[in-house]
Design a protein around this motif. Sequence first.
Motif, PDB file in Angstrom:
ATOM      1  N   ALA A  13       0.822  -1.215   0.000  1.00 38.68           N
ATOM      2  CA  ALA A  13       0.000   0.000   0.000  1.00 38.68           C
ATOM      3  C   ALA A  13       0.856   1.266   0.000  1.00 38.68           C
ATOM      4  O   ALA A  13       0.399   2.323  -0.415  1.00 38.68           O
ATOM      5  CB  ALA A  13      -0.925  -0.008   1.206  1.00 38.68           C
ATOM      6  N   TRP A  21       6.031  -2.272  -7.396  1.00 36.88           N
ATOM      7  CA  TRP A  21       4.610  -2.239  -7.051  1.00 36.88           C
ATOM      8  C   TRP A  21       3.802  -3.106  -8.036  1.00 36.88           C
ATOM      9  O   TRP A  21       2.932  -3.876  -7.646  1.00 36.88           O
ATOM     10  CB  TRP A  21       4.075  -0.799  -7.055  1.00 36.88           C
ATOM     11  CG  TRP A  21       2.581  -0.749  -6.893  1.00 36.88           C
ATOM     12  CD1 TRP A  21       1.881  -0.968  -5.743  1.00 36.88           C
ATOM     13  CD2 TRP A  21       1.598  -0.513  -7.906  1.00 36.88           C
ATOM     14  NE1 TRP A  21       0.529  -0.873  -5.965  1.00 36.88           N
ATOM     15  CE2 TRP A  21       0.328  -0.598  -7.293  1.00 36.88           C
ATOM     16  CE3 TRP A  21       1.663  -0.235  -9.264  1.00 36.88           C
ATOM     17  CZ2 TRP A  21      -0.855  -0.413  -7.991  1.00 36.88           C
ATOM     18  CZ3 TRP A  21       0.481  -0.044  -9.955  1.00 36.88           C
ATOM     19  CH2 TRP A  21      -0.767  -0.133  -9.336  1.00 36.88           C
ATOM     20  N   ARG A  25       1.514  -6.158  -7.111  1.00 34.71           N
ATOM     21  CA  ARG A  25       0.093  -6.028  -7.439  1.00 34.71           C
ATOM     22  C   ARG A  25      -0.355  -7.215  -8.313  1.00 34.71           C
ATOM     23  O   ARG A  25      -1.429  -7.760  -8.124  1.00 34.71           O
ATOM     24  CB  ARG A  25      -0.132  -4.688  -8.152  1.00 34.71           C
ATOM     25  CG  ARG A  25      -1.543  -4.410  -8.556  1.00 34.71           C
ATOM     26  CD  ARG A  25      -2.143  -3.269  -7.786  1.00 34.71           C
ATOM     27  NE  ARG A  25      -3.569  -3.186  -8.064  1.00 34.71           N
ATOM     28  CZ  ARG A  25      -4.449  -2.629  -7.258  1.00 34.71           C
ATOM     29  NH1 ARG A  25      -4.086  -2.112  -6.120  1.00 34.71           N
ATOM     30  NH2 ARG A  25      -5.717  -2.603  -7.571  1.00 34.71           N
ATOM     31  N   MET A 193      -1.557  -8.881   3.279  1.00 32.99           N
ATOM     32  CA  MET A 193      -2.954  -9.161   2.907  1.00 32.99           C
ATOM     33  C   MET A 193      -3.767  -9.407   4.175  1.00 32.99           C
ATOM     34  O   MET A 193      -4.890  -8.944   4.315  1.00 32.99           O
ATOM     35  CB  MET A 193      -3.061 -10.391   1.991  1.00 32.99           C
ATOM     36  CG  MET A 193      -2.443 -10.253   0.629  1.00 32.99           C
ATOM     37  SD  MET A 193      -2.842  -8.759  -0.284  1.00 32.99           S
ATOM     38  CE  MET A 193      -4.323  -9.170  -1.133  1.00 32.99           C
ATOM     39  N   GLY A 197      -6.715  -6.880   5.627  1.00 28.34           N
ATOM     40  CA  GLY A 197      -8.064  -7.414   5.428  1.00 28.34           C
ATOM     41  C   GLY A 197      -8.868  -7.713   6.678  1.00 28.34           C
ATOM     42  O   GLY A 197     -10.102  -7.678   6.638  1.00 28.34           O
ATOM     43  N   THR A 200     -10.331  -4.349   8.860  1.00 22.26           N
ATOM     44  CA  THR A 200     -11.245  -3.573   8.011  1.00 22.26           C
ATOM     45  C   THR A 200     -12.592  -4.292   7.878  1.00 22.26           C
ATOM     46  O   THR A 200     -13.651  -3.690   8.020  1.00 22.26           O
ATOM     47  CB  THR A 200     -10.627  -3.380   6.613  1.00 22.26           C
ATOM     48  OG1 THR A 200     -10.018  -4.619   6.208  1.00 22.26           O
ATOM     49  CG2 THR A 200      -9.594  -2.291   6.587  1.00 22.26           C
ATOM     50  N   ARG A 267      -1.494  10.252  -0.642  1.00 19.79           N
ATOM     51  CA  ARG A 267      -0.694   9.980  -1.848  1.00 19.79           C
ATOM     52  C   ARG A 267       0.079  11.238  -2.228  1.00 19.79           C
ATOM     53  O   ARG A 267      -0.293  12.341  -1.823  1.00 19.79           O
ATOM     54  CB  ARG A 267      -1.594   9.548  -3.007  1.00 19.79           C
ATOM     55  CG  ARG A 267      -2.318   8.228  -2.768  1.00 19.79           C
ATOM     56  CD  ARG A 267      -1.369   7.075  -2.866  1.00 19.79           C
ATOM     57  NE  ARG A 267      -2.030   5.792  -2.592  1.00 19.79           N
ATOM     58  CZ  ARG A 267      -1.373   4.745  -2.124  1.00 19.79           C
ATOM     59  NH1 ARG A 267      -0.094   4.814  -1.846  1.00 19.79           N
ATOM     60  NH2 ARG A 267      -2.009   3.621  -1.938  1.00 19.79           N
ATOM     61  N   TYR A 288      -7.597  12.014  -0.093  1.00 24.63           N
ATOM     62  CA  TYR A 288      -8.968  12.111  -0.608  1.00 24.63           C
ATOM     63  C   TYR A 288      -9.962  11.866   0.526  1.00 24.63           C
ATOM     64  O   TYR A 288      -9.721  11.087   1.434  1.00 24.63           O
ATOM     65  CB  TYR A 288      -9.215  11.192  -1.803  1.00 24.63           C
ATOM     66  CG  TYR A 288      -8.967   9.724  -1.580  1.00 24.63           C
ATOM     67  CD1 TYR A 288      -7.744   9.152  -1.931  1.00 24.63           C
ATOM     68  CD2 TYR A 288      -9.948   8.895  -1.051  1.00 24.63           C
ATOM     69  CE1 TYR A 288      -7.512   7.802  -1.737  1.00 24.63           C
ATOM     70  CE2 TYR A 288      -9.732   7.542  -0.867  1.00 24.63           C
ATOM     71  CZ  TYR A 288      -8.509   7.004  -1.204  1.00 24.63           C
ATOM     72  OH  TYR A 288      -8.281   5.668  -1.023  1.00 24.63           O
ATOM     73  N   THR A 332     -15.311   3.625  -0.545  1.00 22.01           N
ATOM     74  CA  THR A 332     -14.687   3.121   0.686  1.00 22.01           C
ATOM     75  C   THR A 332     -13.521   2.177   0.418  1.00 22.01           C
ATOM     76  O   THR A 332     -12.682   1.957   1.286  1.00 22.01           O
ATOM     77  CB  THR A 332     -15.788   2.489   1.577  1.00 22.01           C
ATOM     78  OG1 THR A 332     -16.757   3.500   1.778  1.00 22.01           O
ATOM     79  CG2 THR A 332     -15.270   2.009   2.904  1.00 22.01           C
ATOM     80  N   ARG A 354      -5.431   4.692  -5.582  1.00 18.69           N
ATOM     81  CA  ARG A 354      -5.531   3.302  -6.011  1.00 18.69           C
ATOM     82  C   ARG A 354      -6.822   2.711  -5.460  1.00 18.69           C
ATOM     83  O   ARG A 354      -7.641   3.397  -4.877  1.00 18.69           O
ATOM     84  CB  ARG A 354      -4.336   2.520  -5.455  1.00 18.69           C
ATOM     85  CG  ARG A 354      -3.006   3.222  -5.642  1.00 18.69           C
ATOM     86  CD  ARG A 354      -1.914   2.294  -6.013  1.00 18.69           C
ATOM     87  NE  ARG A 354      -1.134   1.809  -4.912  1.00 18.69           N
ATOM     88  CZ  ARG A 354       0.130   2.169  -4.669  1.00 18.69           C
ATOM     89  NH1 ARG A 354       0.715   3.047  -5.426  1.00 18.69           N
ATOM     90  NH2 ARG A 354       0.796   1.649  -3.676  1.00 18.69           N
ATOM     91  N   CYS A 356      -8.594  -0.893  -3.382  1.00 20.63           N
ATOM     92  CA  CYS A 356      -8.315  -2.058  -2.530  1.00 20.63           C
ATOM     93  C   CYS A 356      -8.165  -3.332  -3.362  1.00 20.63           C
ATOM     94  O   CYS A 356      -8.961  -3.582  -4.259  1.00 20.63           O
ATOM     95  CB  CYS A 356      -9.475  -2.210  -1.564  1.00 20.63           C
ATOM     96  SG  CYS A 356      -9.399  -3.693  -0.572  1.00 20.63           S
ATOM     97  N   MET A 357      -7.162  -4.133  -3.009  1.00 20.21           N
ATOM     98  CA  MET A 357      -6.945  -5.386  -3.742  1.00 20.21           C
ATOM     99  C   MET A 357      -7.838  -6.501  -3.230  1.00 20.21           C
ATOM    100  O   MET A 357      -7.984  -7.532  -3.878  1.00 20.21           O
ATOM    101  CB  MET A 357      -5.491  -5.834  -3.565  1.00 20.21           C
ATOM    102  CG  MET A 357      -4.494  -4.891  -4.108  1.00 20.21           C
ATOM    103  SD  MET A 357      -3.435  -5.693  -5.313  1.00 20.21           S
ATOM    104  CE  MET A 357      -4.538  -6.338  -6.478  1.00 20.21           C
ATOM    105  N   GLY A 358      -8.388  -6.314  -2.007  1.00 20.02           N
ATOM    106  CA  GLY A 358      -9.181  -7.411  -1.421  1.00 20.02           C
ATOM    107  C   GLY A 358     -10.670  -7.145  -1.485  1.00 20.02           C
ATOM    108  O   GLY A 358     -11.458  -7.790  -0.804  1.00 20.02           O
TER     109      GLY A 358
END
Length: 438
Positions: A13, A21, A25, A193, A197, A200, A267, A288, A332, A354, A356-358
């Motif tokens: 992240a 990255w 990713r 991960m 995960g 959250t 960022r 943001y 979110t 970016r 979320c990857m999960g």
Amino acid sequence: MGSEILTGGMLIAFLAYGDFWRKMRRAAHEGFNVRASTSYQPLQEKESALLVSHMLQDPNGWDDHLKRSAASTVLSAVYGWLPIDSSADSLVGRINEMMHRVVQACLPGAFLVEIFPSMLYLPDWMATWKRKGKDFFRKDTAMFEELLDDVRNKMVNIQNSGSSTPCFAASLLEGEKKFMLNNQEAAWLAGTMFGAGAETTAAALSVFMLAMTLYPDVMHCAQAQLDAVIGRGRLPTFDDRPNLPYIEAMVKEILRWRPVGPVGLPRRSMQDDWYKGYFIPKGTIVVYNTWAMNRDPKYFPDYDEFRPERYLDSSGQLAEAISDTHSLGHFTYGTGRRYLRPAFTYIHIKGFARICMGKDVANQALFIDIATLLWAVNIEKARDKNGEHIIPSRTDCLDEGLVVRPVPFRCNITARFIEVPSIIAAVTVPLARIDSYN
Ligand code: HEM
């Protein structure tokens, strides 16, 4: 401190755009894209039944049950573990501690090196903060490498026994050559991960509990759909997902209404830019505002109300999501690059945001947990000693660093019908006590 020392440039992240990255990713995407996430559904179904079982046995401990369940599900998906028996499991504690340490280190003013970056080059003997940080990184690396080794050893045994345990760490090891990650990088990716995960997902589920306590009509609407689609003889499964649009809408509304990360990850802009007359010099830290975007009255009139219907069309099916939200209908999970492109004059500021990857595996967990809980139990306001309803605060929250969640509150959790305990008992295996990680 957070990105380069405590996590040695290994936390996805925090990585800047670039080849490393992209490598991380790509490997994470392979294990957690929308299609790969479906392989975790059987374990998510089992965990949701276990969650109900715990809620019925010990309703007052509901928040701990949510934390245990979320941690357990992510551990199984990442390392192929059997269910853990407590949210206080020592491994969960250590990974969460690591995440909190990193988040704290990133708060403005936590370390002078953020203001004077040249301090990064001080020799270790002159900088205690740096020595301590590197020491944490060494210990955390050892922990993640040991977890990965454990999976590697199991894979060898599996090759001999012919059985298999699908999990993300195993796919990383199988794809070692393809992903081009060394052992330390793969170990950190898997560990991250879990760190990203578990808390959250648990926090989003606690928002669900608050919403049900405050909005009984929404709970009844969801239960009416569950009764119509599933009846009372079996638990919901992922096969029911297309027929349960109201539950899907609830997942979106939970994430929109009280985003567990009300502001996104900071960022840095990659080049000078202009936005609506404001000059944004290269290197500006931009944060943001998820909370505000999720409450934009243009898209979400009556934004402070919990109203899943806003995501449904007139026939009760999921409506098309507002554009630029990756079909999610909220921000979110991050904004992704797409949302910001039209907002900024030049796309070179794309280093900015970016997603979320999960998100697919998290949406699955929220869907099945909510469907199973509402099929099985009523969640209602508790009463005080005079029999008056105790109304939990709509707004009080706990900032736990990585997530913001509702302050703990009391509610009543009771089985909806007499057969619930026996149906749940039939599908929950007794908790397999696994050896805690020391
Ligand atoms: C309700 C649950 C979750 C929420 C609300 C959430 C939210 C977020 C947010 C806001 C970001 C930052 C996006 C940005 O850079 O602007 C993020 C990144 C990330 N999340 Fe999640 N997340 C959740 C669950 C998960 C799960 C279950 C996993 C993995 C199993 C996960 C893995 C990640 C990873 C690896 C990143 C870093 C992506 C990158 O920098 O390229 N998240 N998440």
